[in-house]
Design a protein around this motif. Sequence first.
Motif, PDB file in Angstrom:
ATOM      1  N   GLY A 129      59.935  92.706  86.343  1.00  0.00           N
ATOM      2  CA  GLY A 129      60.938  91.911  87.241  1.00  0.00           C
ATOM      3  C   GLY A 129      60.542  90.802  88.123  1.00  0.00           C
ATOM      4  O   GLY A 129      61.277  90.335  89.042  1.00  0.00           O
ATOM      5  N   VAL A 130      59.155  90.582  88.004  1.00  0.00           N
ATOM      6  CA  VAL A 130      58.663  89.409  88.856  1.00  0.00           C
ATOM      7  C   VAL A 130      58.515  88.182  88.185  1.00  0.00           C
ATOM      8  O   VAL A 130      57.972  88.073  87.173  1.00  0.00           O
ATOM      9  CB  VAL A 130      57.083  89.994  89.323  1.00  0.00           C
ATOM     10  CG1 VAL A 130      56.337  88.772  90.125  1.00  0.00           C
ATOM     11  CG2 VAL A 130      56.995  91.143  90.163  1.00  0.00           C
ATOM     12  N   ALA A 131      58.973  87.114  88.806  1.00  0.00           N
ATOM     13  CA  ALA A 131      58.831  85.662  88.221  1.00  0.00           C
ATOM     14  C   ALA A 131      57.472  85.012  88.380  1.00  0.00           C
ATOM     15  O   ALA A 131      57.113  84.285  87.592  1.00  0.00           O
ATOM     16  CB  ALA A 131      60.066  84.802  88.761  1.00  0.00           C
ATOM     17  N   CYS A 132      56.914  85.343  89.574  1.00  0.00           N
ATOM     18  CA  CYS A 132      55.667  84.729  89.924  1.00  0.00           C
ATOM     19  C   CYS A 132      55.115  85.302  90.831  1.00  0.00           C
ATOM     20  O   CYS A 132      55.653  86.233  91.663  1.00  0.00           O
ATOM     21  CB  CYS A 132      55.649  83.439  90.147  1.00  0.00           C
ATOM     22  SG  CYS A 132      56.694  83.086  91.797  1.00  0.00           S
ATOM     23  N   ALA A 133      53.605  85.363  91.034  1.00  0.00           N
ATOM     24  CA  ALA A 133      52.973  86.020  91.874  1.00  0.00           C
ATOM     25  C   ALA A 133      51.865  84.895  92.914  1.00  0.00           C
ATOM     26  O   ALA A 133      51.534  84.025  92.110  1.00  0.00           O
ATOM     27  CB  ALA A 133      52.095  87.217  91.587  1.00  0.00           C
ATOM     28  N   ILE A 134      51.918  85.065  94.094  1.00  0.00           N
ATOM     29  CA  ILE A 134      50.952  84.456  94.747  1.00  0.00           C
ATOM     30  C   ILE A 134      50.048  84.895  95.847  1.00  0.00           C
ATOM     31  O   ILE A 134      50.738  85.985  96.470  1.00  0.00           O
ATOM     32  CB  ILE A 134      51.898  83.256  95.900  1.00  0.00           C
ATOM     33  CG1 ILE A 134      52.742  82.300  94.844  1.00  0.00           C
ATOM     34  CG2 ILE A 134      50.816  82.130  96.738  1.00  0.00           C
ATOM     35  CD1 ILE A 134      54.257  82.783  94.790  1.00  0.00           C
ATOM     36  N   LEU A 154      49.432  82.001  91.112  1.00  0.00           N
ATOM     37  CA  LEU A 154      48.962  81.018  92.083  1.00  0.00           C
ATOM     38  C   LEU A 154      48.004  81.725  93.048  1.00  0.00           C
ATOM     39  O   LEU A 154      48.267  82.698  93.661  1.00  0.00           O
ATOM     40  CB  LEU A 154      49.987  80.219  92.704  1.00  0.00           C
ATOM     41  CG  LEU A 154      49.380  79.301  93.897  1.00  0.00           C
ATOM     42  CD1 LEU A 154      48.766  78.120  93.414  1.00  0.00           C
ATOM     43  CD2 LEU A 154      50.662  78.672  94.750  1.00  0.00           C
ATOM     44  N   LEU A 155      46.658  81.438  93.379  1.00  0.00           N
ATOM     45  CA  LEU A 155      45.781  81.896  94.357  1.00  0.00           C
ATOM     46  C   LEU A 155      45.309  81.055  95.251  1.00  0.00           C
ATOM     47  O   LEU A 155      44.961  79.808  94.948  1.00  0.00           O
ATOM     48  CB  LEU A 155      44.675  82.690  93.657  1.00  0.00           C
ATOM     49  CG  LEU A 155      44.985  83.734  92.696  1.00  0.00           C
ATOM     50  CD1 LEU A 155      44.000  84.338  91.958  1.00  0.00           C
ATOM     51  CD2 LEU A 155      45.832  84.676  93.587  1.00  0.00           C
ATOM     52  N   HIS A 156      45.081  81.210  96.389  1.00  0.00           N
ATOM     53  CA  HIS A 156      44.333  80.492  97.593  1.00  0.00           C
ATOM     54  C   HIS A 156      43.022  81.174  98.044  1.00  0.00           C
ATOM     55  O   HIS A 156      43.259  82.359  98.278  1.00  0.00           O
ATOM     56  CB  HIS A 156      45.458  80.389  98.918  1.00  0.00           C
ATOM     57  CG  HIS A 156      46.720  79.803  98.370  1.00  0.00           C
ATOM     58  ND1 HIS A 156      46.820  78.518  97.799  1.00  0.00           N
ATOM     59  CD2 HIS A 156      48.056  80.175  98.570  1.00  0.00           C
ATOM     60  CE1 HIS A 156      48.332  78.141  97.579  1.00  0.00           C
ATOM     61  NE2 HIS A 156      48.824  79.420  98.005  1.00  0.00           N
ATOM     62  N   PHE A 157      42.160  80.352  97.943  1.00  0.00           N
ATOM     63  CA  PHE A 157      40.947  80.856  98.514  1.00  0.00           C
ATOM     64  C   PHE A 157      40.347  80.054  99.719  1.00  0.00           C
ATOM     65  O   PHE A 157      40.393  78.891  99.672  1.00  0.00           O
ATOM     66  CB  PHE A 157      39.869  81.096  97.313  1.00  0.00           C
ATOM     67  CG  PHE A 157      40.071  82.225  96.174  1.00  0.00           C
ATOM     68  CD1 PHE A 157      39.946  83.567  96.526  1.00  0.00           C
ATOM     69  CD2 PHE A 157      40.522  81.820  95.145  1.00  0.00           C
ATOM     70  CE1 PHE A 157      40.284  84.478  95.647  1.00  0.00           C
ATOM     71  CE2 PHE A 157      40.849  82.625  94.086  1.00  0.00           C
ATOM     72  CZ  PHE A 157      40.715  83.890  94.358  1.00  0.00           C
ATOM     73  N   ALA A 158      39.593  80.633 100.528  1.00  0.00           N
ATOM     74  CA  ALA A 158      38.916  79.761 101.682  1.00  0.00           C
ATOM     75  C   ALA A 158      37.387  79.867 101.243  1.00  0.00           C
ATOM     76  O   ALA A 158      37.004  80.763 100.911  1.00  0.00           O
ATOM     77  CB  ALA A 158      39.129  80.730 102.812  1.00  0.00           C
ATOM     78  N   GLU A 159      36.803  78.551 101.142  1.00  0.00           N
ATOM     79  CA  GLU A 159      35.576  78.425 100.797  1.00  0.00           C
ATOM     80  C   GLU A 159      34.554  78.923 101.873  1.00  0.00           C
ATOM     81  O   GLU A 159      33.266  78.999 101.470  1.00  0.00           O
ATOM     82  CB  GLU A 159      35.314  76.657 100.780  1.00  0.00           C
ATOM     83  CG  GLU A 159      36.155  76.478  99.596  1.00  0.00           C
ATOM     84  CD  GLU A 159      35.844  74.924  98.843  1.00  0.00           C
ATOM     85  OE1 GLU A 159      34.520  74.484  99.303  1.00  0.00           O
ATOM     86  OE2 GLU A 159      36.504  74.347  98.558  1.00  0.00           O
TER      87      GLU A 159
END
Length: 255
Positions: A129-134, A154-159
Motif C-alpha cells: 500500500g505504499v506509493a513511494c519511499a524517501i 528516492l534517497l538523500h545522502f550526505a557526502e
Amino acid sequence: MIELVAGDESKFSAYRADPDGTPKGAVVVVQDMFGVNPDIRKLTDSFAAKGYVAITPSLFDRVKLNVELGYDEQGVSEGTTLVKEVGADWPLGAIQTTVDAVKSAGKVAIVGCGWGGYLAYASANRVSGVACAIGYYGDGVVEDYHEKRKVPTLLHFAENDPSIPFEDVIQFRANRPDVSAFSYPAAGHGFNYDGHDSYHEEAAQKALDRTLFWISQYVEGQPPIALKNAGSYAQAKTEKKKKKKDDDDLGPPAA
C-alpha cells in the motif's frame, strides 16, 4: 498522540497531524534512533501543512514508551541500544499498520531519516500500500542493494558522512540504477534536522524540494497536460467533426 494496534496485537502510539481541508494523500514519517522527538514532530507537521495526513509511529514502544532523545553522546548510545533491541521486523509491521490507518486519505508515501531512512527504504519492498519511499542518509541502505525496488524510491545522502562513506554511495548508485539517489557535497549525517549540530540549511532545502516533488508525483499524480487542441480530441466521440480551419493546431503541416 493516537493509539494503534500492530498485527501481533501489541499497541503503540503515533503522532498524527491533519491538514486543513481535503487531504491530498498521506505521509508516514519514520523516526530516527532518537524517537519521536521535536524534530520528527516538526517534520510531520510540515507535511500536514502541505496538505497531507501525516503520521509518525512510535517504533520503540515495544521496548520502551515515550522515547525522545537528544543528539548528544548519551542520546546516541541509548538510541543505538534501542534500535538493536527492537530489531527491524516489528517496526516494519508497525509501519504497515500505520499505512493501513491512513490509506483512506489517498495514496501513501513513506519518509524517514537515519534509522528511519533505512526502514523507509526497506518498506518499499516489505510494506504493502505504499506509493513511494524517501530515505535520508539511511544507515545500512548502501549494503542492502540486491533487490530491485517495488515502488519509486528516492534517497538523500550526505557526502561528508562518516557513517556512510561516499565511495559506498557511488557503488550503491551503480548497483541500483532504479533508485534516484542524490548527494549533498557540504552536508553531513543529520543535515535535515535544524536541531542537530550537522544541520545544513541549503542541503535540507534542496532535499525537501526533491522530496515534495517526489510525493506530489507519486501520491497526487501528475496533473493533466493542457494541450491547445485537447478540447477537440476530448469531444470527438460526442460531437460531429468540424471542418478544419486554416489556423487549427492539429500538428505540423504535411510535408
